[in-house]
Write a protein that holds these residues in place. Structure first.
Motif, short mmCIF file in Angstrom:
data_model
loop_
_atom_site.label_atom_id
_atom_site.label_comp_id
_atom_site.label_asym_id
_atom_site.label_seq_id
_atom_site.Cartn_x
_atom_site.Cartn_y
_atom_site.Cartn_z
N VAL A 100 0.84 -1.20 0.00
CA VAL A 100 0.00 0.00 0.00
C VAL A 100 0.88 1.25 0.00
CG1 VAL A 100 -1.66 1.36 1.33
CG2 VAL A 100 -1.98 -1.11 1.10
N ILE A 101 1.89 1.27 0.86
CA ILE A 101 2.80 2.42 0.94
C ILE A 101 3.48 2.65 -0.40
CG2 ILE A 101 4.99 3.22 1.94
CD1 ILE A 101 4.09 1.84 4.56
N TYR A 102 3.99 1.57 -1.01
CA TYR A 102 4.69 1.67 -2.29
C TYR A 102 3.75 2.23 -3.37
CZ TYR A 102 8.25 0.21 -5.74
OH TYR A 102 9.22 0.18 -6.71
N ALA A 103 2.54 1.65 -3.44
CA ALA A 103 1.60 2.06 -4.48
C ALA A 103 1.18 3.52 -4.30
CB ALA A 103 0.37 1.16 -4.44
N ILE A 104 0.95 3.94 -3.07
CA ILE A 104 0.56 5.32 -2.81
C ILE A 104 1.69 6.27 -3.17
CG2 ILE A 104 0.03 6.99 -0.97
CD1 ILE A 104 -1.62 4.80 0.38
N GLU A 105 2.92 5.91 -2.81
CA GLU A 105 4.08 6.74 -3.14
C GLU A 105 4.20 6.97 -4.65
OE1 GLU A 105 8.00 5.99 -1.85
OE2 GLU A 105 7.57 6.27 0.27
N GLU A 106 3.82 5.96 -5.42
CA GLU A 106 3.97 6.06 -6.88
C GLU A 106 2.73 6.61 -7.56
OE1 GLU A 106 6.79 5.92 -8.00
OE2 GLU A 106 7.87 4.82 -6.46
N GLY A 107 1.72 6.99 -6.78
CA GLY A 107 0.58 7.70 -7.34
C GLY A 107 -0.59 6.84 -7.79
N VAL A 108 -0.79 5.68 -7.14
CA VAL A 108 -1.95 4.84 -7.49
C VAL A 108 -3.23 5.55 -7.05
CG1 VAL A 108 -2.22 3.52 -5.33
CG2 VAL A 108 -2.65 2.42 -7.55
N ASP A 109 -4.31 5.30 -7.76
CA ASP A 109 -5.59 5.92 -7.43
C ASP A 109 -6.44 5.04 -6.53
OD1 ASP A 109 -5.71 8.49 -9.16
OD2 ASP A 109 -5.01 6.96 -10.54
#
Length: 282
Positions: A100-109
């Motif tokens: 979750v942290i990785y995906a949020i950092e990379e701009g996932v919606d």
């Protein structure tokens, strides 16, 4: 049917999953609920090719795929000014806190854990559509800011960031300002802005950027400390381990560098990563 609903169901979807059965299931869910324009591909590379050929409005991608993973696809999309605003919903069989942290950092919606219900998938898509169609003033400024940065219009981006910071203490404006000054090789200013951001929030990408600034200042010892902190906050980020290994090489600490690179095996890097860094893990 309202104009809004009609516009939404006419959007073009791209489903990216290396398991044909799962991709077909997702497509059928969309079709049953009125969505008309759906493409499916089985790899991140094919997804990027599709983006060049068709006007894609929404991407649903699996995380775990060979050659190019879903997170690598997301990163590629967010770094391309033409595609950076396309909504991305990430799917994975195991949505850990680290992911979750990785995906949020990379701009996932949005993200969805497998297996998921039809109702859950539709709700995730509708929530993303709603957020995209109802941006507030700050979100609109943020998108413009990121677009200017991707276009390498650093002075314009810095001007807009200053405008934003005059009215709010925006972490995004501070981070973009630091990156712009870093690319302009104005390291003292870059450091000042990233340190302001870190006072507001300790985030992995901020720490990693500070590490890069110290590397540019020829201070690899300090850089390693920040790269390690950044890696601990986002342990799945392959690039940050590379940063640590390269800093060890800069210091001539070959054993430490070798140990760091050997840990990369545990992340099961894709062929894309191996190619990018010229690494052999055999």
């Amino acid at each position: 049917m309202s104009t809004k609903q009609e516009k939404e169901i006419n959007n073009y979807f791209l489903i990216v999953d290396d398991q044909e059965q799962i991709a077909t299931m997702q497509a059928m869910i969309l079709i049953r609920n009125g969505y008309k324009n759906i493409y499916t591909v089985n790899s991140g590379r094919k997804a990027l090719s599709m983006l060049k050929q068709f006007p894609i409005d929404f991407i649903i991608t699996d995380w775990h795929m060979p050659n190019m993973s879903g997170i690598e696809l997301l990163i590629s999309i967010r770094k391309n000014q033409q595609y950076q605003n396309i909504p991305v919903l990430m799917l994975t069989e195991e949505m850990s806190q680290e992911k979750v942290i990785y995906a949020i950092e990379e701009g996932v919606d949005g993200y969805q854990e497998k297996p998921f219900s039809e109702k859950a998938m539709l709700k995730a898509i509708q929530n993303i559509f709603y957020k995209k169609s109802h941006p507030n003033a700050l979100q609109s400024q943020r998108q413009r800011l990121l677009c200017l940065q991707l276009q390498k219009k650093y002075d314009e981006a810095l001007s807009l960031a200053t405008e934003i910071l005059n009215t709010s203490e925006s972490i995004d404006a501070l981070f973009v300002s630091s990156e712009c000054y870093f690319y302009k090789k104005q390291l003292k200013r870059a450091k000042a802005y990233i340190q302001k951001a870190l006072k507001i929030k300790q985030e992995g990408k901020f720490l990693n950027l500070l590490g890069k600034i110290y590397m540019a200042e020829e201070k690899p010892e300090k850089a390693i400390a920040y790269f390690k902190k950044a890696s601990l906050m986002n342990p799945l980020n392959f690039n940050r381990k590379i940063e640590i290994g390269n800093a060890y090489l800069k210091l001539g600490l070959m054993d430490e560098a070798s140990e760091t690179f050997s840990h990369i095996k545990e992340l099961e890097p894709t062929d894309l990563k191996l190619y990018q860094y010229g690494i052999s893990l055999s």
